[in-house]
Design an enzyme around this catalytic site. Structure first.
Site, PDB file in Angstrom:
ATOM      1  N   CYS A   1       0.832  -1.211   0.000  1.00  0.00           N
ATOM      2  CA  CYS A   1       0.000   0.000   0.000  1.00  0.00           C
ATOM      3  C   CYS A   1       0.862   1.254   0.000  1.00  0.00           C
ATOM      4  O   CYS A   1       1.749   1.401   0.833  1.00  0.00           O
ATOM      5  CB  CYS A   1      -0.915  -0.015   1.225  1.00  0.00           C
ATOM      6  SG  CYS A   1      -1.761   1.549   1.500  1.00  0.00           S
TER       7      CYS A   1
ATOM      8  N   CYS B   1       0.304   3.272   3.514  1.00  0.00           N
ATOM      9  CA  CYS B   1       0.668   2.723   4.826  1.00  0.00           C
ATOM     10  C   CYS B   1       1.983   3.347   5.315  1.00  0.00           C
ATOM     11  O   CYS B   1       2.837   3.751   4.522  1.00  0.00           O
ATOM     12  CB  CYS B   1       0.809   1.208   4.742  1.00  0.00           C
ATOM     13  SG  CYS B   1      -0.743   0.309   4.994  1.00  0.00           S
TER      14      CYS B   1
ATOM     15  N   HIS C   1      -4.417   0.230   7.840  1.00  0.00           N
ATOM     16  CA  HIS C   1      -4.867  -0.007   6.471  1.00  0.00           C
ATOM     17  C   HIS C   1      -6.308  -0.531   6.414  1.00  0.00           C
ATOM     18  O   HIS C   1      -7.033  -0.314   5.438  1.00  0.00           O
ATOM     19  CB  HIS C   1      -3.923  -1.025   5.820  1.00  0.00           C
ATOM     20  CG  HIS C   1      -4.189  -1.298   4.382  1.00  0.00           C
ATOM     21  ND1 HIS C   1      -3.755  -0.453   3.380  1.00  0.00           N
ATOM     22  CD2 HIS C   1      -4.852  -2.310   3.765  1.00  0.00           C
ATOM     23  CE1 HIS C   1      -4.137  -0.950   2.202  1.00  0.00           C
ATOM     24  NE2 HIS C   1      -4.794  -2.068   2.413  1.00  0.00           N
TER      25      HIS C   1
ATOM     26  N   ASN D   1     -13.340   9.955  -1.299  1.00  0.00           N
ATOM     27  CA  ASN D   1     -13.999   8.951  -2.128  1.00  0.00           C
ATOM     28  C   ASN D   1     -13.834   7.640  -1.403  1.00  0.00           C
ATOM     29  O   ASN D   1     -12.709   7.215  -1.149  1.00  0.00           O
ATOM     30  CB  ASN D   1     -13.328   8.835  -3.499  1.00  0.00           C
ATOM     31  CG  ASN D   1     -13.487  10.098  -4.310  1.00  0.00           C
ATOM     32  OD1 ASN D   1     -14.538  10.725  -4.290  1.00  0.00           O
ATOM     33  ND2 ASN D   1     -12.437  10.485  -5.010  1.00  0.00           N
TER      34      ASN D   1
ATOM     35  N   SER E   1      -9.001   4.695  -5.132  1.00  0.00           N
ATOM     36  CA  SER E   1      -7.901   3.920  -5.682  1.00  0.00           C
ATOM     37  C   SER E   1      -7.312   2.931  -4.681  1.00  0.00           C
ATOM     38  O   SER E   1      -6.532   2.067  -5.055  1.00  0.00           O
ATOM     39  CB  SER E   1      -6.812   4.882  -6.158  1.00  0.00           C
ATOM     40  OG  SER E   1      -6.387   5.693  -5.078  1.00  0.00           O
TER      41      SER E   1
ATOM     42  N   HIS F   1      -7.064   1.962   1.906  1.00  0.00           N
ATOM     43  CA  HIS F   1      -6.487   2.639   3.069  1.00  0.00           C
ATOM     44  C   HIS F   1      -7.294   3.919   3.351  1.00  0.00           C
ATOM     45  O   HIS F   1      -7.530   4.694   2.433  1.00  0.00           O
ATOM     46  CB  HIS F   1      -5.013   2.987   2.790  1.00  0.00           C
ATOM     47  CG  HIS F   1      -4.283   3.375   4.033  1.00  0.00           C
ATOM     48  ND1 HIS F   1      -3.291   2.605   4.589  1.00  0.00           N
ATOM     49  CD2 HIS F   1      -4.424   4.442   4.852  1.00  0.00           C
ATOM     50  CE1 HIS F   1      -2.850   3.193   5.687  1.00  0.00           C
ATOM     51  NE2 HIS F   1      -3.532   4.308   5.868  1.00  0.00           N
TER      52      HIS F   1
ATOM     53  N   HIS G   1      -8.389   7.330   3.610  1.00  0.00           N
ATOM     54  CA  HIS G   1      -7.761   8.596   3.244  1.00  0.00           C
ATOM     55  C   HIS G   1      -8.746   9.509   2.531  1.00  0.00           C
ATOM     56  O   HIS G   1      -9.764   9.050   2.015  1.00  0.00           O
ATOM     57  CB  HIS G   1      -6.567   8.346   2.307  1.00  0.00           C
ATOM     58  CG  HIS G   1      -6.969   7.859   0.951  1.00  0.00           C
ATOM     59  ND1 HIS G   1      -7.333   6.548   0.713  1.00  0.00           N
ATOM     60  CD2 HIS G   1      -7.098   8.493  -0.234  1.00  0.00           C
ATOM     61  CE1 HIS G   1      -7.643   6.405  -0.568  1.00  0.00           C
ATOM     62  NE2 HIS G   1      -7.519   7.571  -1.175  1.00  0.00           N
TER      63      HIS G   1
ATOM     64  N   GLN H   1      -8.875  13.608   0.359  1.00  0.00           N
ATOM     65  CA  GLN H   1      -8.077  14.558  -0.401  1.00  0.00           C
ATOM     66  C   GLN H   1      -8.479  15.981  -0.082  1.00  0.00           C
ATOM     67  O   GLN H   1      -9.576  16.232   0.400  1.00  0.00           O
ATOM     68  CB  GLN H   1      -8.242  14.315  -1.900  1.00  0.00           C
ATOM     69  CG  GLN H   1      -7.795  12.943  -2.362  1.00  0.00           C
ATOM     70  CD  GLN H   1      -7.721  12.889  -3.877  1.00  0.00           C
ATOM     71  OE1 GLN H   1      -7.174  13.771  -4.532  1.00  0.00           O
ATOM     72  NE2 GLN H   1      -8.298  11.847  -4.443  1.00  0.00           N
TER      73      GLN H   1
HETATM   74  P1  H2U Z   1      -8.334   8.538  -4.292  1.00  0.00           P
HETATM   75  O1  H2U Z   1      -8.224   7.132  -3.825  1.00  0.00           O
HETATM   76  O2  H2U Z   1      -9.460   9.304  -3.612  1.00  0.00           O
HETATM   77  O3  H2U Z   1      -8.361   8.656  -5.772  1.00  0.00           O
HETATM   78  O4  H2U Z   1      -7.017   9.304  -3.787  1.00  0.00           O
HETATM   79  C1  H2U Z   1      -5.736   8.828  -3.914  1.00  0.00           C
HETATM   80  C2  H2U Z   1      -4.845   9.955  -4.327  1.00  0.00           C
HETATM   81  O5  H2U Z   1      -3.524   9.660  -3.906  1.00  0.00           O
HETATM   82  C3  H2U Z   1      -4.812  10.155  -5.813  1.00  0.00           C
HETATM   83  O6  H2U Z   1      -5.199  11.483  -6.117  1.00  0.00           O
HETATM   84  C4  H2U Z   1      -2.617  10.055  -4.879  1.00  0.00           C
HETATM   85  C5  H2U Z   1      -3.359   9.901  -6.189  1.00  0.00           C
HETATM   86  O7  H2U Z   1      -2.886  10.853  -7.127  1.00  0.00           O
HETATM   87  N1  H2U Z   1      -1.427   9.250  -4.758  1.00  0.00           N
HETATM   88  C6  H2U Z   1      -0.232   9.847  -4.425  1.00  0.00           C
HETATM   89  O8  H2U Z   1      -0.171  11.057  -4.282  1.00  0.00           O
HETATM   90  N2  H2U Z   1       0.878   9.078  -4.250  1.00  0.00           N
HETATM   91  C7  H2U Z   1       0.913   7.740  -4.437  1.00  0.00           C
HETATM   92  O9  H2U Z   1       1.917   7.103  -4.218  1.00  0.00           O
HETATM   93  C8  H2U Z   1      -0.287   7.040  -4.950  1.00  0.00           C
HETATM   94  C9  H2U Z   1      -1.547   7.825  -4.980  1.00  0.00           C
HETATM   95 ZN    ZN Z   2      -2.346   1.031   3.664  1.00  0.00          ZN
END
Ligand code: H2U
Ligand code: ZN
Length: 338
Positions: free
Chosen positions: A52, A55, A113, A153, A161, A164, A166, A168
Site C-alpha cells: 500500500c 501505509c 490499512h 472517495n 484507488s 487505506h 484517506h 483529499q
Molecule cells: P483517491 O483514492 O481518492 O483517488 O485518492 C488517492 C490519491 O492519492 C490520488 O489522487 C494520490 C493519487 O494521485 N497518490 C499519491 O499522491 N501518491 C501515491 O503514491 C499514490 C496515490
Molecule cells: Zn495502507
C-alpha cells in the site's frame, strides 16, 4: 395550492443551495432490476499492507517514503491535478479559458490499512478533524487560494484507488462550480431575509423532524429535502459556522461524533462497508467575511436498494434533471432506524 402527495405523485423539488431542481418519482422503487450488480468489497484487509502506498513506512508511487506516522499523515499529491504556478488566459470569442493554480493534498486518516471512519475510535476521528482545520488554515491563508475543498472517495465503486482510509484536499484559486452556486445562493438569501439560508433551513427541518437522521449538541444529520442520491445526507452545524477555522474544541469533537454516527448507520443499512463521496463545503478563503456561509458536509452514496445495486445517473439525469425514486423522507426513516 393543491395538496401534494409526496409518497404517491411524481414531483420536483428545489435545491435552494444551487437553484436546481430534482425530479422525485416515489412510485418507481418497485420496478424490476435485471441490470448490473456490483461486487461487495473485501473485508479481510491486513492492518498494514506492504504493497500500500499510503501505509506507514512504505514507498509511494511518486518515489517518496511515508514516515512511520501513528495518527494522521498529510502530503502533497504526487499526481496533483493543480499546480501552484499555473498562469495565463485566453478569450477568443466563445473560446474562454484561464490557468487555474492550486494545490492537491492527500490525508491519511489512520496508519491502519484496514479501518474506515466507521471503525475508527472517536479520538482518532477528532485528529482527522484537526487535520482538516490545519489544512484549511494553511492553504486558505495563501493569497493565491480562494477555496479549500475537502473530500473523501470511499469504496471502489466511487473510484477510490486504495482501501487505506484517506481523503483529499484540493485548494484552488477560483471557486469550483458547486461552491460558486452555493456562495451566490446563500449571499442572495442573506440579502433578502437577513439570516443565513442553512440556519433557517435547519430550523425548519428540526421543527418537522421527518428528514432528521441524528443529532448531537452541535451538529444535525439529515436527508435534505432536495436530495438527489438515494441515501444522500448533509451534516449541518446548529450555530452559524463559516468554516473549519471557526470550530471550537467542543464542536470539533461533536463533528467527529456526527461523522462516526453517520458512517456506522450507512454500514448497517445494507450490511456492507458503505461507499460514498463525501466532502465539506465551507466559506471561500478570499479574506472576505462571508456572513452568508454556513459550513456543511454532503454525503453522496451511490447505492440504491442493496449492497450490489447502484443508482445510475444517466439518460434523463444527464440530459434533463437528476431523478430519484425513494423519497428523502423514506431514506431518513431507514437511516434513523438502523
Ligand atoms: P483517491 O483514492 O481518492 O483517488 O485518492 C488517492 C490519491 O492519492 C490520488 O489522487 C494520490 C493519487 O494521485 N497518490 C499519491 O499522491 N501518491 C501515491 O503514491 C499514490 C496515490
Ligand atoms: Zn495502507
Amino acid at each position: 395550492m393543491t395538496q401534494l402527495d409526496f409518497a404517491q405523485t411524481s414531483h420536483r423539488r428545489l435545491n435552494p443551495l444551487t437553484g436546481e431542481w430534482v425530479l422525485v418519482s416515489p412510485h418507481r422503487m418497485k420496478r424490476p432490476w435485471q441490470g448490473k450488480r456490483e461486487a461487495v468489497p473485501a473485508t479481510n484487509l491486513p492492518a498494514h499492507d506492504p504493497e500500500c502506498y499510503l501505509c506507514a513506512g512504505n514507498l509511494r508511487a511518486g518515489g517518496q517514503r511515508n514516515p512511520d506516522y501513528s495518527h494522521t499523515f498529510v502530503f502533497d499529491n504526487d499526481f496533483a491535478a493543480l499546480s501552484p504556478a499555473a498562469r495565463g488566459a485566453m478569450a477568443d470569442g466563445l473560446l474562454i479559458a484561464e490557468g487555474e493554480s492550486g494545490l492537491c493534498r492527500v490525508l491519511c486518516f489512520s496508519p491502519r490499512h484496514d479501518l474506515t471512519i466507521a471503525q475508527m475510535a472517536l479520538a482518532d476521528i477528532e485528529r482527522v478533524v484537526d487535520a482538516w482545520v490545519e489544512e484549511t488554515v494553511n492553504l486558505g491563508s495563501r493569497p493565491d487560494i480562494g477555496a479549500v475543498q475537502i473530500f473523501e472517495n470511499r469504496g471502489e465503486i466511487m473510484g477510490c484507488s486504495n482501501p487505506h482510509p484517506h481523503g483529499q484536499i484540493w485548494a484552488t484559486r477560483h471557486l469550483p462550480n458547486e461552491m460558486e452556486k452555493e456562495t451566490h445562493r446563500q449571499a442572495q438569501y442573506l440579502l433578502d431575509y437577513g439570516r443565513p439560508l442553512l440556519v433557517d433551513y435547519l430550523a425548519q427541518e428540526l421543527a418537522l423532524g421527518e428528514r432528521i437522521v441524528a443529532q448531537n449538541a452541535h451538529f444535525v444529520t439529515l436527508a435534505p429535502f432536495w436530495a438527489v442520491w438515494p441515501f444522500e445526507t448533509m451534516i449541518l452545524p446548529r450555530r452559524r459556522i463559516g468554516g473549519f477555522d471557526d470550530l471550537t474544541a467542543d464542536e470539533k469533537s461533536a463533528l467527529a461524533a456526527a461523522l462516526s454516527d453517520l458512517t456506522r448507520r450507512y454500514d448497517r443499512l445494507f450490511d456492507v462497508s458503505f461507499p460514498y463521496s463525501m466532502g465539506f463545503h465551507q466559506k471561500p478563503t478570499d479574506g472576505a467575511v462571508h456572513a452568508e456561509w454556513q459550513m456543511h458536509a454532503h454525503f453522496y452514496p451511490p447505492l440504491l436498494r442493496s449492497a450490489t445495486v447502484k443508482k445510475f445517473m444517466v439518460g434523463f439525469e444527464m440530459l434533463g434533471s437528476p431523478q430519484r425514486d425513494l423519497t428523502p423522507e423514506q431514506a431518513a426513516a431507514r437511516l434513523r432506524e438502523v
